[in-house]
Design a protein around this motif. Structure first.
Motif, short mmCIF file in Angstrom:
data_model
loop_
_atom_site.label_atom_id
_atom_site.label_comp_id
_atom_site.label_asym_id
_atom_site.label_seq_id
_atom_site.Cartn_x
_atom_site.Cartn_y
_atom_site.Cartn_z
N HIS A 1 -12.99 -0.20 2.30
CA HIS A 1 -12.16 0.82 1.29
C HIS A 1 -12.75 1.22 0.13
CE1 HIS A 1 -8.46 2.71 -0.30
NE2 HIS A 1 -8.99 2.31 -1.55
N HIS B 1 -6.71 6.44 1.54
CA HIS B 1 -6.51 5.70 2.95
C HIS B 1 -7.70 5.95 3.44
CE1 HIS B 1 -4.70 3.28 5.87
NE2 HIS B 1 -5.04 4.19 6.85
N SER C 1 0.87 -1.21 0.10
CA SER C 1 -0.01 -0.07 0.17
C SER C 1 0.88 1.34 0.02
CB SER C 1 -1.03 0.11 1.30
OG SER C 1 -0.25 0.25 2.58
N THR C 2 0.28 2.28 -0.38
CA THR C 2 1.04 3.78 -0.35
C THR C 2 1.04 3.99 0.96
OG1 THR C 2 -0.14 4.29 -2.51
CG2 THR C 2 0.58 6.19 -1.19
N ALA C 3 0.05 3.58 1.94
CA ALA C 3 0.23 3.90 3.13
C ALA C 3 1.37 3.33 3.75
CB ALA C 3 -0.83 3.74 4.00
N ALA D 1 -4.14 -1.42 6.79
CA ALA D 1 -5.31 -1.24 5.70
C ALA D 1 -6.40 -1.65 6.61
CB ALA D 1 -4.94 -2.03 4.44
N ASP E 1 -3.64 -0.38 -1.70
CA ASP E 1 -4.68 0.03 -0.81
C ASP E 1 -6.05 -0.40 -1.03
OD1 ASP E 1 -2.59 2.58 0.32
OD2 ASP E 1 -2.22 2.32 -1.88
N ASN F 1 -4.17 7.62 -4.84
CA ASN F 1 -4.51 6.31 -4.12
C ASN F 1 -5.12 7.20 -2.77
OD1 ASN F 1 -3.84 3.73 -4.88
ND2 ASN F 1 -1.66 4.69 -5.46
#
Length: 302
Positions: free
Chosen positions: A185, A277, A119-121, A179, A258, A275
């Motif tokens: 999401h 979150h 994920s980008t997070a 996530a 994500d 993206n």
């Protein structure tokens, strides 16, 4: 000999997945893989024959190369124009690179580290770690490399590497990078996307956390916000302003680590990738990549 070479080449996708998690860009990941293979080919035939586990050797060397690269990358990013964001890649790029897992781990942190997807997070949190923490976390928690082998790669004791990995895990937990379930999401992102079409701030605010933050990465090459946009009202107005200025942009869904993200096109060419979150039914972070150097995967080769 040919079988040995096949085994070595078979590791390329896994090494690329490791390099991407180490650096956040495909270009840097490719550099890591290339340097790792160069070091393999510089070995003599006798040296190669003495390596009982070529895959393990390649992974350890890749970790060492990544550690060196991260030091120089950090200096480059200190001079970067505006926020630096990891390069967005769809989930199929590294499919099968780490391997399938038969059971879902009970700990959400285990789930995000064991997945082929990243994920980008999580990448944003990795970027905030020290190079040694990042290497220890990625190699051990994602690729299951023993601490003794990581210690060889980073030039520290096994006990010190354990501490680095533990510190990195603490960063991940404290950053709320874990996530939410993918269906939640995706539901929120799709509802948010529908709300943007109304052009009304009130509709957008329903899906933005009060302290939501938006970061856009243009790298000083294309127009982007050079500072973080904070707060639901500011973020909503910023997004509606983009829509008003770029009425010809089209949007399509794309599966990322994500969950669902958004790819924006201008007359067919990829303009940017977003993206998001999600936490507790609202969006807490938005990341928009516009820097052309980080969109090469989405553009046809010249």
């Amino acid at each position: 000999m040919d079988d040995d070479l096949d085994d070595v080449f078979r590791e390329r996708r896994r090494l690329l997945a490791l390099g991407y998690r180490m650096t956040g860009t495909l270009a840097d990941a490719e550099d890591i893989v290339q340097e790792t293979y160069l070091r393999w080919y510089r070995l003599t035939d006798v040296e190669r024959e003495g390596i009982a586990n070529p895959a393990g050797w390649l992974t350890t060397v890749a970790g060492r190369v990544a550690l060196d690269l991260l030091g120089s990358a950090r200096r480059r990013r200190e001079q970067y124009v505006g926020p630096w964001l990891p390069e967005p890649v769809p989930t199929d790029v590294f499919a099968g690179a780490i391997g399938a897992h038969t059971a879902s781990p009970p700990d959400p942190l285990d789930r995000i580290t064991l997945d082929d997807d990243v994920s980008t997070a999580l990448l944003v949190v990795l970027e905030a770690m020290t190079p040694a923490e990042r290497v220890a976390f990625v190699m051990h928690d994602v690729f299951a490399v023993p601490f003794d082998e990581i210690a060889e790669a980073v030039g520290r004791s096994s006990a010190a590497v354990r501490q680095l990995a533990a510190s990195a895990r603490r960063h991940v937990r404290e950053s709320r990078a874990v996530a939410v379930p993918r269906d939640e999401h995706d539901r929120v992102v799709r509802a948010f996307q529908n709300a943007t079409r109304t052009g009304e701030i009130g509709a957008l605010l329903r899906f933005l956390a009060p302290d939501v933050e938006l970061r856009s990465d243009g790298g000083g090459v294309v127009s982007a916000a050079r500072n973080v946009v904070s707060g639901a009202d500011h973020v909503a107005r910023f997004l509606l302003g983009i829509a008003a200025k770029s009425p010809r942009l089209t949007v399509e869904e794309q599966r990322f680590g994500d969950g669902i993200g958004l790819v924006f096109r201008n007359e067919g060419a990829v303009h940017s990738v977003m993206n998001l979150h999600v936490e507790h039914g609202v969006i807490t972070q938005l990341w928009i990549v516009l820097n052309p150097a980080k969109l090469t995967h989405w553009r046809p080769a010249l």
